[in-house]
Each structure stands twice: as structure tokens, then as C-alpha cells.
Write a protein that holds these residues in place. Structure first.
Motif, PDB file in Angstrom:
ATOM      1  N   GLU A   1      -9.588   9.269  -0.622  1.00 48.60           N
ATOM      2  CA  GLU A   1      -8.601   8.252  -0.985  1.00 48.60           C
ATOM      3  C   GLU A   1      -7.303   8.354  -0.189  1.00 48.60           C
TER       4      GLU A   1
ATOM      5  N   ASP B   1      -4.754   5.124  -1.252  1.00 47.86           N
ATOM      6  CA  ASP B   1      -5.367   3.927  -1.812  1.00 47.86           C
ATOM      7  C   ASP B   1      -6.730   4.326  -2.376  1.00 47.86           C
TER       8      ASP B   1
ATOM      9  N   SER C   1       0.591   6.072  -7.521  1.00 44.56           N
ATOM     10  CA  SER C   1      -0.076   6.957  -6.559  1.00 44.56           C
ATOM     11  C   SER C   1       0.921   7.909  -5.901  1.00 44.56           C
TER      12      SER C   1
ATOM     13  N   ASN D   1     -11.006   1.148  -0.117  1.00 40.00           N
ATOM     14  CA  ASN D   1     -10.030   0.492   0.759  1.00 40.00           C
ATOM     15  C   ASN D   1      -9.694   1.347   1.978  1.00 40.00           C
TER      16      ASN D   1
ATOM     17  N   VAL E   1       0.865  -1.187   0.000  1.00 37.89           N
ATOM     18  CA  VAL E   1       0.000   0.000   0.000  1.00 37.89           C
ATOM     19  C   VAL E   1       0.898   1.233   0.000  1.00 37.89           C
TER      20      VAL E   1
END
Length: 465
Positions: free
Chosen positions: A382, A353, A318, A357, A300
Motif C-alpha cells: 500500500e 493508498d 493514512s 491503486n 492522494v
């Protein structure tokens, strides 16, 4: 005629507050006075030069009289009037531009004759009385500058009270969204708030992480009127500067620079006068270690923030987006958790994420894992942030206000996330965005349009002016 009325008022005057430098006007053969009609930009330069105040105003008086000089001519001075601001104030007060210019000319003349309404309450009363007498004797319309401004504030306070009473059946405040914020605003020369603290993501920045032209225009107008805009964000200072550079609002005369005060990293890093650091708080290294190990195990993306730097353990789209989209400094990839912790002091952590989630996995896990040791907050759906226990953006704002010698009654704040709750609770007038979380809306004094609909501009035009 206005000058004659003003001079006649000096004869036999029993004023206790007026500067008597100009008294015996009968000894002068002639009197010279110039009146300049100009723009906001021009009067802003004059205001900076004469009063060291870098904002536009409606009228400035610049004396040329030197007491003690035996001259046949009284060189009274110059009056500069901003036609731009006069037009706005005329619209607000319901009279013509000519009437407003006349009112401002009378105010400027009284200043040259020694009246100073800012000296004391008694001086304010005496100046208002002289204004009224001159306007009445000349048959000019208008209540005088102070009375008009006072009425604007009274209308604003009444509007605020009505809005606070506008509660729906569920007990929450109705948005009261404006369809035309500029027309609904109360345009007075003196803004209703000295400071405007503003969040970035979801507030000043739209859903594309950009400041819209309409919002940029409102910010410029606020600055021109002397409002001090202070960024209060979860971002780093370099990220805030980069975002505002795109609309030419970074650097001298803008919203932010390396020399301006601000609240960053959710209140964990605070810069005061001249942009100097006044507060810095770090996250518990044990929590950092646990989080980075979790990031590696579950793959993650996790970013650690350390003042103007960001660090991570592996590349990820990300992580790249936090730099390319959200303006954060490009993340430094560290070879191990041990190396990372020995290289930097981490102030906060950010997991990135999917919103699902974060809601169903990350938030429940880390709320439990850090209970009593850290605080978990969200600025965007997010993203999940881990802060030191008890830390909040509101604490950072409070600390900065104390440093600046400012009172919370002088402050309006705008935000959208749960991380803005303490800040909105702290200040005199807290504004939530229509796109904001239910938590922030529940504590707000007002709710404006969304970040995609110039919500910050809406707030400025409705509540600052």
C-alpha cells in the motif's frame, strides 16, 4: 588431575607461541586455582570488565600470577565457565554437560598457562594439541573446544551448500521453513556472523507492526553472544527506536539508540560510529514539487521525509496511521508546496493508498514520470516510495560497512521487500521472509518463516548460531 597433566606438559615443552611467564612450576610448593560456574548474565559482566567485550562467552580465564615475585604459592588465577552456554554447546556437540565443562576447564587452564589460540595459526595448532593430550590422558570425552567449534562450522557450511542446491522445478529456491528453529540451530560459542543487518517493516515487525516476544528473545540472545545487530530500513531513526522501545531493545545494550550505527530512509541517511551522520542524500526538488502538486490535485496522501521529520500538505487518516501504527514522527502540515520546499530538504517521498491503486495507478504513473530522474520502490503493497536515482538500501549498508571496517563476509542480512534486494545481494548470507516479494526471494540464499511466525528468530537460530 587436569592441572597436573597441564603442568607435566610444560616440562620439556618446545612451544614457540606460549607465553613463558609461567615456566618452572617445580619451584612452587602449592598452586591455587579457582573455578566458578556461573550464568550467561554473570559471565557477560566479567567479559565486559576483563576484556571490554559486552557479550556472554563460554569460558574466561583471569590470571593472578605476577612474574618475578618469589612466592611459595603459585596464584594461577580464576576460571569462570557459563553453565548456560556449556549446556547449549553440549547439546550441539552430542556429549554431556559434564564433558563440556571439563573441556572448557582445560581451555581456561591452558589460557592461564600462556597458550593463546587467537595469536596466530601456529598458536592455534599448539593449543589444540595440548587440549587433545590432556583430555586423552585423563580419559575425558570431547574433541577439545576448537575442534568442536570447527566441526560446527563445517556442518553449517555443508547445510548451506545443500540448501543452495534445493531448487524446485521452476528454478526458484524452496523455502526450507523450519518447524523448530531452536532445535535445528547449531549452537557454537562464536556466532557465524559478526553483523546482522535487519529490515523493519515486514521483517522484524509483524503484520501488526510489532516485534513478537519470540523474535525479541532471539535478538537478545544474539546480542549476548556478541552479534552486532544493525537496523537497515526505509523508516526514520526515531521510528525504529520507538518500535524497539516496546520490547526494551532500544537504548544502551539494545539493538538501537541515538549512538548506534544504522541505515535509514532506504540508505539515504546513514549513521556510523557513535551514531554520527556519515551520509545524507536529498531528492530532486523538482520531483518533490511535481509529487506534492499531484497529491493535492488527486487528494492522494503523500509524506515527505527529512531526516527525523515528516511533512505533508493535508491531514488524512493514512498520514495519521504512519505515525500511530508505523511509528513515524507526526507529520507537519505545510500551508503550501512552496513553503514546504523552502522549509526542508526532502530525502524521499511516500504515497500511501490502497494496494490496488498503488499497483494499477500510482506505480505506473510515477515510474514513467520519474524515469531517468528518480527511483520508484515498494516496501509494502500500500506504499509507493520515490528515491533519488540510483539510491538503494544496499548502497547505504555498503557505505556503513566500509566506515566500520567490516567485511561483507562477516554479514548476514534479512529483508522482505524489493527495496532489500541490493542489501541481500551484497552480504555473505541473504535471508528473505516467507511473506516477502518474489524479487527478494529470488536473490536470497535462504527463505525463513513469515514475520507473523518469528521469521527473524528462525533466521538467527538457523544461520547465526
Amino acid at each position: 588431575m587436569a592441572m597436573k597433566e597441564a603442568f607435566d606438559g610444560l616440562k620439556g615443552s618446545n612451544s614457540k607461541t606460549r607465553d613463558p611467564a609461567i615456566d618452572d612450576v617445580g619451584t612452587f610448593e602449592k598452586v591455587e586455582l579457582s573455578v566458578l560456574l556461573c550464568t550467561d548474565d554473570f559471565i557477560r559482566k566479567l567479559n565486559k570488565e576483563w576484556r571490554d567485550e559486552d557479550h556472554a562467552t563460554d569460558v574466561i580465564s583471569m590470571t593472578q600470577h605476577t612474574p618475578g615475585f618469589q612466592l611459595p604459592i603459585l596464584m594461577l588465577g580464576d576460571i569462570a565457565i557459563s553453565v548456560d552456554m556449556a549446556a547449549r554447546q553440549a547439546e550441539e556437540r552430542g556429549h554431556s554437560l559434564l564433558d563440556e565443562i571439563r573441556i572448557l576447564m582445560v581451555r581456561g587452564l591452558l589460557h592461564l598457562l600462556g597458550y593463546d589460540d587467537e595469536k596466530s595459526e601456529e598458536a592455534k595448532i599448539e593449543t589444540e594439541k595440548e587440549e587433545y593430550i590432556i583430555l586423552r590422558n585423563l580419559g575425558w570425552k570431547g574433541k577439545g573446544l576448537m575442534q568442536s567449534t570447527h566441526d560446527s562450522f563445517e556442518n553449517f557450511n555443508l547445510s548451506n551448500q545443500l540448501e543452495k542446491q534445493n531448487v524446485n522445478s521452476s528454478g526458484t529456491k524452496d523455502p526450507g521453513v523450519s518447524t523448530n528453529p531452536k532445535k535445528e540451530s547449531l549452537r557454537s560459542n562464536r556466532p557465524k556472523f559478526k553483523y546482522l543487518f535487519c529490515d523493519l517493516d515486514g521483517t522484524l515487525l509483524n503484520s501488526k507492526s510489532r516485534i513478537t516476544p519470540g523474535t525479541a528473545e532471539a535478538l537478545r540472545e544474539a546480542i549476548s553472544r556478541g552479534v552486532k545487530i544493525v537496523i537497515a530500513t526505509g523508516k526514520t531513526r526515531p521510528a525504529a527506536i520507538s518500535a524497539l522501545e516496546l520490547v526494551d531493545l532500544a537504548g544502551e545494550g539494545g539493538v538501537i539508540s541515538k549512538f548506534s550505527p544504522g541505515v535509514f530512509l532506504q540508505g539515504l541517511l546513514v549513521y556510523g560510529k557513535q551514531g554520527l551522520e556519515i551520509y545524507n542524500r536529498n531528492l530532486d526538488p523538482d520531483i518533490c514539487k511535481e509529487a506534492f502538486l499531484y497529491s493535492l490535485e488527486h487528494q492522494v496522501p503523500l509524506l515527505g521525509f527529512s531526516q527525523d521529520r515528516t511533512v505533508t500538505l493535508f491531514d488524512h487518516p493514512s498520514i495519521d496511521a504512519l505515525h500511530t501504527v508505523y511509528f513515524e514522527p507526526k507529520a507537519e502540515v505545510m500551508p503550501s508546496v512552496e513553503h514546504l520546499l523552502s522549509s526542508v530538504n526532502v530525502q524521499k517521498l511516500l504515497f500511501y493508498d490502497t494496494a490496488e491503486n498503488v499497483h494499477s495507478i500510482l506505480r505506473p504513473h510515477w515510474s514513467l514520470a520519474t524515469a531517468g530522474r528518480a527511483r520508484v520502490v515498494q516496501a509494502l503493497p500500500e506504499m509507493l516510495e520515490i528515491l533519488p536515482s540510483g539510491a538503494s538500501k544496499g548502497d547505504g549498508v555498503h557505505m556503513l560497512l566500509d566506515h566500520l571496517g567490516a567485511n561483507v563476509d562477516e554479514v548476514m542480512a534479512i529483508g522482505d521487500g524489493e527495496n532489500d534486494v541490493e542489501m541481500l545481494n551484497l552480504v555473505r548470507w541473504g535471508v528473505a521472509m516467507a511473506n516477502g516479494s518474489d524479487k527478494v526471494k529470488s536473490v536470497a540464499d535462504a527463505i525463513v518463516t513469515s514475520n507473523d511466525e518469528d521469521g527473524v528468530a528462525d533466521a538467527i537460530y538457523r544461520y547465526v548460531f
